[in-house]
Design an enzyme around this catalytic site. Structure first.
Site, PDB file in Angstrom:
ATOM      1  N   SER A   1       1.277  -1.360  -0.132  1.00 37.72           N
ATOM      2  CA  SER A   1      -0.042  -0.092  -0.025  1.00 37.72           C
ATOM      3  C   SER A   1       1.220   1.029   0.502  1.00 37.72           C
ATOM      4  O   SER A   1       2.085   1.306   0.644  1.00 37.72           O
ATOM      5  CB  SER A   1      -1.019  -0.577   1.611  1.00 37.72           C
ATOM      6  OG  SER A   1      -1.731   1.473   1.361  1.00 37.72           O
TER       7      SER A   1
ATOM      8  N   TYR B   1      -2.303  -0.260   9.998  1.00 38.79           N
ATOM      9  CA  TYR B   1      -2.155  -0.655   8.203  1.00 38.79           C
ATOM     10  C   TYR B   1      -0.494   0.308   8.141  1.00 38.79           C
ATOM     11  O   TYR B   1      -0.159  -0.818   7.393  1.00 38.79           O
ATOM     12  CB  TYR B   1      -3.238  -0.464   7.904  1.00 38.79           C
ATOM     13  CG  TYR B   1      -3.551  -0.340   6.205  1.00 38.79           C
ATOM     14  CD1 TYR B   1      -4.010  -1.832   6.230  1.00 38.79           C
ATOM     15  CD2 TYR B   1      -3.722   0.175   5.930  1.00 38.79           C
ATOM     16  CE1 TYR B   1      -4.126  -1.664   4.913  1.00 38.79           C
ATOM     17  CE2 TYR B   1      -2.978   0.196   4.355  1.00 38.79           C
ATOM     18  CZ  TYR B   1      -4.192  -1.752   4.013  1.00 38.79           C
ATOM     19  OH  TYR B   1      -3.771  -1.397   2.397  1.00 38.79           O
TER      20      TYR B   1
HETATM   21  N1  LIG Z   1      -8.905  -0.756  -1.844  1.00 39.42           N
HETATM   22  C1  LIG Z   1      -7.851  -0.146  -1.537  1.00 39.42           C
HETATM   23  O1  LIG Z   1      -7.561   1.281  -1.300  1.00 39.42           O
HETATM   24  C2  LIG Z   1      -6.261  -0.455  -1.059  1.00 39.42           C
HETATM   25  C3  LIG Z   1      -5.066   0.472  -1.040  1.00 39.42           C
HETATM   26  C4  LIG Z   1      -3.919  -0.321  -0.793  1.00 39.42           C
HETATM   27  C5  LIG Z   1      -3.898  -1.339  -1.080  1.00 39.42           C
HETATM   28  N2  LIG Z   1      -4.968  -2.667  -1.246  1.00 39.42           N
HETATM   29  C6  LIG Z   1      -4.514  -3.556  -0.196  1.00 39.42           C
HETATM   30  O2  LIG Z   1      -5.184  -4.738  -1.471  1.00 39.42           O
HETATM   31  C7  LIG Z   1      -5.288  -5.664  -0.594  1.00 39.42           C
HETATM   32  C8  LIG Z   1      -6.447  -6.560  -1.624  1.00 39.42           C
HETATM   33  O3  LIG Z   1      -7.651  -5.106  -1.103  1.00 39.42           O
HETATM   34  P1  LIG Z   1      -9.169  -4.833  -1.359  1.00 39.42           P
HETATM   35  O4  LIG Z   1      -9.582  -2.980  -1.375  1.00 39.42           O
HETATM   36  O5  LIG Z   1      -9.353  -5.616  -2.370  1.00 39.42           O
HETATM   37  O6  LIG Z   1     -10.151  -4.897  -0.363  1.00 39.42           O
HETATM   38  P2  LIG Z   1     -11.629  -6.198  -0.247  1.00 39.42           P
HETATM   39  O7  LIG Z   1     -11.594  -5.222  -1.050  1.00 39.42           O
HETATM   40  O8  LIG Z   1     -12.192  -6.035   1.439  1.00 39.42           O
HETATM   41  O9  LIG Z   1     -11.163  -7.400  -0.061  1.00 39.42           O
HETATM   42  C9  LIG Z   1     -10.454  -8.060   0.786  1.00 39.42           C
HETATM   43  C10 LIG Z   1     -10.380  -9.752   0.611  1.00 39.42           C
HETATM   44  O10 LIG Z   1      -9.284 -10.505   1.453  1.00 39.42           O
HETATM   45  C11 LIG Z   1     -10.308 -10.964   1.568  1.00 39.42           C
HETATM   46  N3  LIG Z   1      -9.618 -11.603   3.779  1.00 39.42           N
HETATM   47  C12 LIG Z   1     -10.191 -10.579   4.562  1.00 39.42           C
HETATM   48  N4  LIG Z   1     -10.421 -10.835   6.366  1.00 39.42           N
HETATM   49  C13 LIG Z   1      -9.349 -12.427   5.772  1.00 39.42           C
HETATM   50  C14 LIG Z   1      -9.119 -13.448   6.173  1.00 39.42           C
HETATM   51  N5  LIG Z   1      -8.825 -13.271   7.188  1.00 39.42           N
HETATM   52  N6  LIG Z   1      -8.668 -14.771   5.511  1.00 39.42           N
HETATM   53  C15 LIG Z   1      -8.625 -14.911   4.510  1.00 39.42           C
HETATM   54  N7  LIG Z   1      -9.953 -13.488   3.988  1.00 39.42           N
HETATM   55  C16 LIG Z   1      -9.379 -12.629   3.834  1.00 39.42           C
HETATM   56  C17 LIG Z   1     -12.119 -11.038   1.736  1.00 39.42           C
HETATM   57  O11 LIG Z   1     -13.103 -12.136   1.832  1.00 39.42           O
HETATM   58  P3  LIG Z   1     -13.856 -12.387   3.480  1.00 39.42           P
HETATM   59  O12 LIG Z   1     -13.693 -11.465   3.827  1.00 39.42           O
HETATM   60  O13 LIG Z   1     -14.715 -13.518   2.419  1.00 39.42           O
HETATM   61  O14 LIG Z   1     -12.391 -13.225   3.495  1.00 39.42           O
HETATM   62  C18 LIG Z   1     -11.722 -10.558   0.355  1.00 39.42           C
HETATM   63  O15 LIG Z   1     -11.706 -11.308  -0.725  1.00 39.42           O
HETATM   64  C19 LIG Z   1      -5.621  -5.474   0.469  1.00 39.42           C
HETATM   65  O16 LIG Z   1      -4.019  -6.123   1.240  1.00 39.42           O
HETATM   66  C20 LIG Z   1      -5.463  -3.937   0.788  1.00 39.42           C
HETATM   67  O17 LIG Z   1      -4.821  -3.761   2.315  1.00 39.42           O
HETATM   68  C21 LIG Z   1      -6.439  -1.466  -0.909  1.00 39.42           C
END
Ligand SMILES: NC(=O)c1ccc[n+]([C@@H]2O[C@H](COP(=O)([O-])OP(=O)(O)OC[C@H]3O[C@@H](n4cnc5c(N)ncnc54)[C@H](OP(=O)(O)O)[C@@H]3O)[C@@H](O)[C@H]2O)c1
Length: 262
Positions: free
Chosen positions: A141, A154
């Site tokens: 991130s 985070y």
């Molecule tokens: N969105 C942003 O703005 C952003 C920016 C920078 C970095 N990121 C990073 O990108 C990555 C993906 O984020 P996203 O935005 O796609 O988030 P998201 O839409 O909330 O998706 C998160 C995913 O992780 C899974 N997950 C969460 N807790 C879990 C657990 N304990 N065990 C197994 N699976 C789990 C969720 O599925 P379940 O809930 O079904 O388990 C879901 O598939 C993360 O590492 C986040 O920090 C995101």
């Protein structure tokens, strides 16, 4: 461009929605067999199973045993492993400030954003080393280098993930495994825009509208918009491919110009 990924095997964590789902879809499009991990099997992920070789695994990656069970299942399903995408991550905006965070809050953030990747990598590495060109891409991130009190735990966890990935790249590079990170700014997923996402949580705490919070965040980048999950996925898939065969120990920012420093 042919990414020459057809026939490879990948594990993607956090694959039921958002960036992980987009990565799963993009890898499938390249002819990769994907083991897709999350706690829940969403309709979107289920649908992908009709479009190619996707093996969903329901697993809590925040547990000590979850990551190893995932990798075991992947190797049983497809006979080996070429690509690991450590994408799982989560955050709770800390609108009440640092003093409101307990040890449990810190442990939760460090576990799901850092230790889950360490444990999954530990289980996957022996299998990646068996292949000619194993590769690991982790979703980090901008907060790894853009610390923010709203996501203080985070930010620290993502900084650890960035540091870990660079260290590991030095150890395993000579043995043929590449390790890179991708660091997005705000991406249009549930993490930011969902019911309990950053925008809604900040709006509830400040008495505003979540759409306005998101609009202000988008305006901080020079492109003025959130990154789409498929844009992050394309970058991850390129790094996972041999087209990036001499790229290792690197971090790639995809933030619409949010970070202004060199
Ligand atoms: N969105 C942003 O703005 C952003 C920016 C920078 C970095 N990121 C990073 O990108 C990555 C993906 O984020 P996203 O935005 O796609 O988030 P998201 O839409 O909330 O998706 C998160 C995913 O992780 C899974 N997950 C969460 N807790 C879990 C657990 N304990 N065990 C197994 N699976 C789990 C969720 O599925 P379940 O809930 O079904 O388990 C879901 O598939 C993360 O590492 C986040 O920090 C995101």
């Amino acid at each position: 461009m042919d990414l020459r990924l057809a026939g490879k095997v990948a594990v993607v964590t956090g694959a039921s929605k958002g960036i992980g789902l987009a990565v799963t879809r993009a890898l499938l499009g390249e002819g990769v067999s994907v083991v897709a991990a999350a706690r829940n099997l969403t309709d979107d992920l289920s649908q992908l199973t009709t479009q190619g070789k996707v093996h969903p695994v329901q697993v809590d990656l925040g547990t000590p045993e979850g990551p190893a069970r995932l990798i075991d299942e992947a190797v049983v399903a497809y006979g080996g492993l070429d690509i690991l995408v450590n994408n799982v991550g989560a955050l709770h905006p800390r609108t009440d400030g640092f003093l409101s965070l307990t040890d449990d809050d810190w442990l939760w953030a460090l576990t799901i954003n850092f230790l889950a990747a360490v444990r999954t990598t530990r289980a996957a590495l022996p299998h990646l080393l068996e292949r000619d060109s194993g590769t690991i891409v982790s979703t980090c991130s901008v907060n790894a280098v853009l610390p923010d009190p709203l996501v203080i735990d985070y930010s620290a966890a993502k900084a650890a993930l960035l540091n870990f990935s660079k260290s590991l790249s030095k150890e395993v590079g000579p043995r043929g495994v590449r390790v890179n990170t991708v660091s997005p700014g705000p991406v249009s997923t549930q993490l930011w825009l969902g019911e309990d996402g950053v925008a809604a949580t900040v709006a509830r705490a400040s008495g505003g509208e979540s759409a306005d919070v998101a609009k202000r965040a988008a305006a901080e980048g020079v492109t003025g918009r959130f990154t789409r999950p498929d844009e992050v996925a394309d970058l991850i898939v390129l790094l996972a491919s041999e087209r990036a065969g001499n790229v290792t120990g690197s971090d790639f920012v995809i933030d619409g110009g949010l970070i202004t420093t060199l």
